[in-house]
Enzyme design. Structure first.
Site, PDB file in Angstrom:
ATOM      1  N   SER A  13       0.906  -1.205  -0.006  1.00 27.54           N
ATOM      2  CA  SER A  13       0.098   0.147  -0.142  1.00 27.54           C
ATOM      3  C   SER A  13       0.981   1.254   0.056  1.00 27.54           C
ATOM      4  O   SER A  13       0.413   2.322  -0.628  1.00 27.54           O
ATOM      5  CB  SER A  13      -1.103   0.123   0.968  1.00 27.54           C
ATOM      6  N   ASN A  14       1.906   1.058   0.782  1.00 31.59           N
ATOM      7  CA  ASN A  14       3.016   2.335   0.694  1.00 31.59           C
ATOM      8  C   ASN A  14       3.296   2.519  -0.777  1.00 31.59           C
ATOM      9  O   ASN A  14       3.611   3.849  -1.485  1.00 31.59           O
ATOM     10  CB  ASN A  14       4.040   2.225   1.739  1.00 31.59           C
ATOM     11  N   LEU A  16      18.948  -6.367   6.242  1.00 32.09           N
ATOM     12  CA  LEU A  16      19.873  -6.225   5.111  1.00 32.09           C
ATOM     13  C   LEU A  16      21.287  -6.342   5.441  1.00 32.09           C
ATOM     14  O   LEU A  16      21.755  -6.187   6.632  1.00 32.09           O
ATOM     15  CB  LEU A  16      19.677  -4.931   4.473  1.00 32.09           C
ATOM     16  N   ASN A  29      13.466   3.784   4.206  1.00 29.79           N
ATOM     17  CA  ASN A  29      12.578   3.116   4.535  1.00 29.79           C
ATOM     18  C   ASN A  29      11.523   3.538   5.296  1.00 29.79           C
ATOM     19  O   ASN A  29      11.681   4.937   5.878  1.00 29.79           O
ATOM     20  CB  ASN A  29      13.423   2.217   5.572  1.00 29.79           C
ATOM     21  N   HIS A  71       9.183   3.012   8.653  1.00 26.84           N
ATOM     22  CA  HIS A  71       9.000   2.019   9.885  1.00 26.84           C
ATOM     23  C   HIS A  71       7.657   2.229  10.686  1.00 26.84           C
ATOM     24  O   HIS A  71       7.408   3.498  10.992  1.00 26.84           O
ATOM     25  CB  HIS A  71      10.005   1.858  10.879  1.00 26.84           C
ATOM     26  N   THR A  86      20.672   2.415   7.204  1.00 27.61           N
ATOM     27  CA  THR A  86      22.011   2.122   7.576  1.00 27.61           C
ATOM     28  C   THR A  86      22.147   0.539   7.796  1.00 27.61           C
ATOM     29  O   THR A  86      21.181  -0.043   7.864  1.00 27.61           O
ATOM     30  CB  THR A  86      22.407   3.087   8.714  1.00 27.61           C
ATOM     31  N   GLU A 124      22.386  -0.511  10.752  1.00 29.78           N
ATOM     32  CA  GLU A 124      21.972  -0.951  11.922  1.00 29.78           C
ATOM     33  C   GLU A 124      20.350  -0.930  11.671  1.00 29.78           C
ATOM     34  O   GLU A 124      19.761   0.195  11.133  1.00 29.78           O
ATOM     35  CB  GLU A 124      22.196   0.088  13.024  1.00 29.78           C
ATOM     36  N   LEU A 125      19.714  -1.948  11.994  1.00 30.41           N
ATOM     37  CA  LEU A 125      18.301  -2.095  11.729  1.00 30.41           C
ATOM     38  C   LEU A 125      17.273  -1.028  12.469  1.00 30.41           C
ATOM     39  O   LEU A 125      17.267  -0.823  13.569  1.00 30.41           O
ATOM     40  CB  LEU A 125      17.779  -3.648  12.394  1.00 30.41           C
ATOM     41  N   GLN A 135      -1.169   7.642   8.055  1.00 28.19           N
ATOM     42  CA  GLN A 135      -0.167   8.716   7.994  1.00 28.19           C
ATOM     43  C   GLN A 135       1.186   8.257   7.085  1.00 28.19           C
ATOM     44  O   GLN A 135       1.599   9.165   6.489  1.00 28.19           O
ATOM     45  CB  GLN A 135       0.167   8.993   9.507  1.00 28.19           C
TER      46      GLN A 135
HETATM   47  C1  GAR Z   1       3.713  -0.676   6.818  1.00 23.43           C
HETATM   48  O1  GAR Z   1       2.931  -0.431   7.993  1.00 23.43           O
HETATM   49  C2  GAR Z   1       5.192  -0.636   7.017  1.00 23.43           C
HETATM   50  O2  GAR Z   1       5.609   0.776   7.735  1.00 23.43           O
HETATM   51  C3  GAR Z   1       5.844  -1.916   7.574  1.00 23.43           C
HETATM   52  O3  GAR Z   1       5.306  -2.689   6.908  1.00 23.43           O
HETATM   53  C4  GAR Z   1       3.769  -2.405   6.410  1.00 23.43           C
HETATM   54  C5  GAR Z   1       3.949  -2.529   4.903  1.00 23.43           C
HETATM   55  O4  GAR Z   1       2.712  -2.400   4.415  1.00 23.43           O
HETATM   56  N1  GAR Z   1       7.169  -1.900   7.515  1.00 23.43           N
HETATM   57  C6  GAR Z   1       7.875  -2.464   8.380  1.00 23.43           C
HETATM   58  O5  GAR Z   1       7.408  -2.864   9.248  1.00 23.43           O
HETATM   59  C7  GAR Z   1       9.629  -2.455   7.985  1.00 23.43           C
HETATM   60  N2  GAR Z   1      10.130  -2.664   9.354  1.00 23.43           N
HETATM   61  P1  GAR Z   1       2.270  -2.063   2.765  1.00 23.43           P
HETATM   62  O6  GAR Z   1       3.107  -3.317   2.226  1.00 23.43           O
HETATM   63  O7  GAR Z   1       0.967  -1.922   2.652  1.00 23.43           O
HETATM   64  O8  GAR Z   1       2.918  -0.843   2.457  1.00 23.43           O
END
Ligand code: GAR
Length: 204
Positions: free
Chosen positions: A13-14, A93, A107, A109, A141, A143-144, A173
């Site tokens: 979705s993002n 990664l 990214n 998060h 980077t 670091e996760l 958001q």
């Molecule tokens: C999103 O909420 C994103 O922030 C999260 O996974 C979802 C993906 O949704 N990402 C993480 O947790 C990364 N550590 P989407 O596939 O609908 O964009």
């Protein structure tokens, strides 16, 4: 025209929000490819419908994390990316991979970093009893879930919230801040100074 490569693992979705913003706002950029580590990622169909190359680089069965990231890098670099966008790409990664895309990989998060790294961030927030929660766009980077923070969005945690309700409120958001951040990068308005990201104002 700048090239953006988006990596997904699932729903996407993002990724969809970024594709739509790129088209509607006529960014000086194209989504050159959408790459998934999972063949059944729902987001691949959306990319295909929008005539975007939709590629699977399967992580299952890879000889090692290093071998996988090397192959992923090879496939990404075939599209000469100016920016790599992780959009729900659920993999840890390798340092070589993150170094290769230093200052050109973003990214999102689903927490207000540096709180709640890793998985199940909404559950972590509920268990911690925080009153606000949210999402963070950051440069990647080694670091996760660390790296210079580009943007954050805050939502309230309400009485009676469960994980899904909170996730949905945060996701709304995410779809606002992630396309905006990608656009700022593409427009060359972002500079990284140590841990801090500066964003220049839009041209009048
Ligand atoms: C999103 O909420 C994103 O922030 C999260 O996974 C979802 C993906 O949704 N990402 C993480 O947790 C990364 N550590 P989407 O596939 O609908 O964009």
């Amino acid at each position: 025209m700048k090239n953006i490569v988006i990596l997904i693992s699932g729903r996407g979705s993002n990724m969809q929000a970024i594709v739509k913003a790129c088209q509607q706002e006529q960014w000086p950029a194209r989504i050159a490819a959408v790459i998934s580590n999972k063949a059944d990622a729902a987001g691949l169909a959306f990319a295909e419908q929008h005539q975007i190359p939709a590629i699977v680089v399967p992580s299952k069965g890879a000889a090692s994390r290093e071998a996988y990231d090397a192959e992923l890098q090879r496939q990404i670099d075939a599209f000469s990316p100016d920016l790599v966008v992780l959009a729900g790409f659920m993999r840890i990664l390798t340092p070589a991979f993150t170094a290769h895309y230093e200052n050109r990989m973003l990214n999102i998060h689903p927490s207000l970093l540096p709180s709640f790294v890793g998985l199940h961030t909404h559950q972590q927030a509920l268990e911690a009893g925080v009153k606000v929660h949210g999402a963070t766009v950051h440069f990647v980077t080694a670091e996760l879930d660390h790296g210079p923070i580009v943007a954050q969005a805050v939502v309230p945690v309400l009485d009676g919230d469960d994980e899904d309700m909170l996730a949905q409120r945060v996701l709304v958001q995410e779809h606002l801040i992630y396309p905006r951040s990608v656009r700022q990068f593409i427009e060359g308005r972002m500079t990284v100074e140590g841990n801090c990201v500066r964003i220049a104002a839009e041209d009048a």
